[in-house]
Design a protein around this motif. Structure first.
Motif, PDB file in Angstrom:
ATOM      1  N   PRO A 197       0.815  -1.225   0.000  1.00  0.00           N
ATOM      2  CA  PRO A 197       0.000   0.000   0.000  1.00  0.00           C
ATOM      3  C   PRO A 197       0.852   1.280   0.000  1.00  0.00           C
ATOM      4  CG  PRO A 197      -0.949  -1.607   1.487  1.00  0.00           C
ATOM      5  CD  PRO A 197       0.402  -2.138   1.078  1.00  0.00           C
ATOM      6  N   ALA A 198       1.893   1.314   0.799  1.00  0.00           N
ATOM      7  CA  ALA A 198       2.771   2.495   0.843  1.00  0.00           C
ATOM      8  C   ALA A 198       3.542   2.633  -0.467  1.00  0.00           C
ATOM      9  CB  ALA A 198       3.729   2.406   2.027  1.00  0.00           C
ATOM     10  N   HIS A 199       3.980   1.513  -1.031  1.00  0.00           N
ATOM     11  CA  HIS A 199       4.685   1.517  -2.317  1.00  0.00           C
ATOM     12  C   HIS A 199       3.780   2.091  -3.410  1.00  0.00           C
ATOM     13  CE1 HIS A 199       6.866  -0.066  -5.829  1.00  0.00           C
ATOM     14  NE2 HIS A 199       5.782  -0.725  -6.169  1.00  0.00           N
ATOM     15  N   ALA A 200       2.541   1.602  -3.491  1.00  0.00           N
ATOM     16  CA  ALA A 200       1.603   2.064  -4.516  1.00  0.00           C
ATOM     17  C   ALA A 200       1.298   3.547  -4.330  1.00  0.00           C
ATOM     18  CB  ALA A 200       0.325   1.236  -4.475  1.00  0.00           C
ATOM     19  N   ALA A 201       1.091   3.987  -3.099  1.00  0.00           N
ATOM     20  CA  ALA A 201       0.813   5.398  -2.834  1.00  0.00           C
ATOM     21  C   ALA A 201       2.001   6.265  -3.245  1.00  0.00           C
ATOM     22  CB  ALA A 201       0.487   5.604  -1.354  1.00  0.00           C
ATOM     23  N   ASP A 249       1.964  11.690 -10.169  1.00  0.00           N
ATOM     24  CA  ASP A 249       1.293  12.989 -10.156  1.00  0.00           C
ATOM     25  C   ASP A 249       2.283  14.150 -10.289  1.00  0.00           C
ATOM     26  OD1 ASP A 249      -1.124  11.686  -9.869  1.00  0.00           O
ATOM     27  OD2 ASP A 249      -1.308  12.099  -7.718  1.00  0.00           O
ATOM     28  N   GLN A 250       3.508  13.951  -9.805  1.00  0.00           N
ATOM     29  CA  GLN A 250       4.547  14.978  -9.893  1.00  0.00           C
ATOM     30  C   GLN A 250       5.284  14.946 -11.227  1.00  0.00           C
ATOM     31  OE1 GLN A 250       7.099  14.300  -6.516  1.00  0.00           O
ATOM     32  NE2 GLN A 250       5.511  14.794  -5.051  1.00  0.00           N
ATOM     33  N   GLY A 251       4.972  13.964 -12.073  1.00  0.00           N
ATOM     34  CA  GLY A 251       5.635  13.852 -13.368  1.00  0.00           C
ATOM     35  C   GLY A 251       7.004  13.212 -13.293  1.00  0.00           C
ATOM     36  N   GLU A 287      13.538   6.960  -0.608  1.00  0.00           N
ATOM     37  CA  GLU A 287      12.221   7.074   0.034  1.00  0.00           C
ATOM     38  C   GLU A 287      11.245   5.978  -0.396  1.00  0.00           C
ATOM     39  OE1 GLU A 287      11.484   9.140   2.559  1.00  0.00           O
ATOM     40  OE2 GLU A 287      13.627   9.620   2.426  1.00  0.00           O
ATOM     41  N   GLU A 288      11.661   5.114  -1.297  1.00  0.00           N
ATOM     42  CA  GLU A 288      10.809   4.036  -1.808  1.00  0.00           C
ATOM     43  C   GLU A 288      10.487   3.052  -0.679  1.00  0.00           C
ATOM     44  OE1 GLU A 288       8.768   1.195  -3.117  1.00  0.00           O
ATOM     45  OE2 GLU A 288       9.116   2.764  -4.619  1.00  0.00           O
TER      46      GLU A 288
END
Length: 100
Positions: free
Chosen positions: A22-26, A33-35, A67-68
């Motif tokens: 879930p954290a990975h997908a988010a 979204d940031q490109g 941060e992944e």
């Protein structure tokens, strides 16, 4: 802006990654979204994934990878990073993202 192809090889199977998924997908959605994240997905028949990022340089990419959640969770056994310069196709013709 440079593009990077990153291969994750995992030290656990898909079920072993579920705790962090879930954290990975988010995180991937946020980067999309940031490109920054252009493409991502599993490698068929392998315990691995491929991701394509657009980042200012290798140092910025490393900050992104640090941060992944899969990396922070210890389920990535190794990463292979290649800087890539696509010359043909829709990625080569598409607009570059603006500096963030």
């Amino acid at each position: 802006m440079p593009k990077f192809v990153v291969e994750f090889s995992y030290n656990v199977d898909r079920a072993g990654r579920q705790e962090f998924h879930p954290a990975h997908a988010a995180y991937l959605h946020q980067l999309t979204d940031q490109g920054i994240l252009l493409l991502a997905g599993p490698v068929e028949g392998e315990n691995a994934g491929l991701l394509m990022y657009e980042a200012a340089d290798r140092a910025e990419l490393q900050r992104i990878l640090d941060e992944e959640p899969y990396i922070k969770g210890g389920v990535v056994a190794g990463t292979r990073v290649l800087q890539w310069a696509p010359g043909k196709g829709t990625l080569a013709a598409g607009p570059a993202r603006s500096a963030v």
